[in-house]
Write an enzyme that holds these catalytic residues in place. Sequence first.
Site, PDB file in Angstrom:
ATOM      1  N   ARG A   1       2.734 106.998 -60.439  1.00 13.77           N
ATOM      2  CA  ARG A   1       1.563 106.193 -60.101  1.00 13.77           C
ATOM      3  C   ARG A   1       0.319 106.898 -60.623  1.00 13.77           C
ATOM      4  O   ARG A   1       0.162 108.113 -60.476  1.00 13.77           O
ATOM      5  CB  ARG A   1       1.437 105.990 -58.584  1.00 13.77           C
ATOM      6  CG  ARG A   1       2.274 104.853 -58.011  1.00 13.77           C
ATOM      7  CD  ARG A   1       1.714 103.503 -58.431  1.00 13.77           C
ATOM      8  NE  ARG A   1       2.322 102.393 -57.734  1.00 13.77           N
ATOM      9  CZ  ARG A   1       3.399 101.737 -58.152  1.00 13.77           C
ATOM     10  NH1 ARG A   1       4.006 102.119 -59.266  1.00 13.77           N
ATOM     11  NH2 ARG A   1       3.874 100.717 -57.473  1.00 13.77           N
TER      12      ARG A   1
ATOM     13  N   HIS B   1       2.746 101.339 -69.014  1.00 18.74           N
ATOM     14  CA  HIS B   1       3.568 101.036 -67.836  1.00 18.74           C
ATOM     15  C   HIS B   1       4.920 100.434 -68.249  1.00 18.74           C
ATOM     16  O   HIS B   1       5.283  99.332 -67.857  1.00 18.74           O
ATOM     17  CB  HIS B   1       2.837 100.091 -66.882  1.00 18.74           C
ATOM     18  CG  HIS B   1       3.243 100.321 -65.447  1.00 18.74           C
ATOM     19  ND1 HIS B   1       2.338 100.555 -64.458  1.00 18.74           N
ATOM     20  CD2 HIS B   1       4.454 100.362 -64.852  1.00 18.74           C
ATOM     21  CE1 HIS B   1       2.965 100.720 -63.297  1.00 18.74           C
ATOM     22  NE2 HIS B   1       4.260 100.615 -63.527  1.00 18.74           N
TER      23      HIS B   1
ATOM     24  N   GLU C   1      -4.845 100.828 -62.356  1.00 16.46           N
ATOM     25  CA  GLU C   1      -3.840  99.817 -62.008  1.00 16.46           C
ATOM     26  C   GLU C   1      -3.625  99.686 -60.511  1.00 16.46           C
ATOM     27  O   GLU C   1      -3.049  98.691 -60.064  1.00 16.46           O
ATOM     28  CB  GLU C   1      -2.483 100.191 -62.625  1.00 16.46           C
ATOM     29  CG  GLU C   1      -2.457 100.288 -64.128  1.00 16.46           C
ATOM     30  CD  GLU C   1      -1.094 100.729 -64.609  1.00 16.46           C
ATOM     31  OE1 GLU C   1      -0.360  99.882 -65.150  1.00 16.46           O
ATOM     32  OE2 GLU C   1      -0.738 101.911 -64.432  1.00 16.46           O
TER      33      GLU C   1
END
Length: 339
Positions: free
Chosen positions: A239, A295, A268
């Site tokens: 993340r 991603h 994000e």
Amino acid sequence: MSAEPTVVVTANVETGCLDVLAGHARIVINDGVDPWPRERLIEHCREATAVIAFMPDTVDDAFLRACPSLRIVAGALKGYDNFDDAACSRHGVWLTVVPDLLSAPTADLAIGLMLGLSRHMIVGDRLIRGGGYQSWRPILYGKGLQGSHVGILGFGNVGREIARRLTGFGATVTYADDAPVPKETEEALGVQASGFDQVLTQSDFLVLALPLTERTVRVIDRAVLDRVKPGCLLINPARGSLVDEPAVADALSDGRLGGYAADVFACEDLAQNDRPAGIEPRLLADRERTVFTPHLGSAVTTVRHEIVAEAALNVLDVLQGRAPRGAVNRPFPAQETAG
């Protein structure tokens, strides 16, 4: 309202992933590449029974109030920090995830990021394409995995899959995690538990495999980066908000970090109110010491098909009166299982 349930799918997916829902519901799919704006998403979901949602979506109390017919939010994802599970429970809505299918492809990509960064693959590609290559020269020497010390922060499914892939590389692998790991698992993967500080100070490669929680937001900050082994390569397939991106840029600039590779970015993480508007510009400008991918962690065709199909099975469970298999909450009032 139509008597037939409506299932909204917020991303463009192959319809074959949804075959299990044929004959059970009317399906509305986003046929574009970009996520629907929130207003349009609410418009589609206002009378829907179920929504199959993806990472760019946010499900909160306001969304659920606007969509009172929803019975399930089926996440085609593993981490659900953009989805308010407590609000779902209050509104009598199931929230489900797909917990296992994303770990292996994410681990594959993590290894790719490690190799791409440490062996200067992107820089070398630019050199070739720029016409600067004639034959071998003593340039772009990097760091190999063999003989290196790899530290993994977080040793859940993703961390273990990364360790599994490292077994053939001849690296020493240690990990730090609050949860106990069975000794037989450590032995099978050839890893050793270590303290957080020891992982920081010993690792040539520091790989993040943590979920994003209140405790882990910016766990890699300036103070932590001051303690990493000089020249350490930081790898983030987990993340974006696990790291303080400006602090990483500073650490690259002054040489504390040897490189940074990431598949994820703080911008994000929609649940973070202080998220940046974009990727730290100094990271984007540092083409020599960074490798970035958009991603791609689970971007394997067969895996994405399986993830959406599993989310559809969760929807089918609810449509047929069962508790869904991937539930992370228990709605109140509880929707009892049938049979």
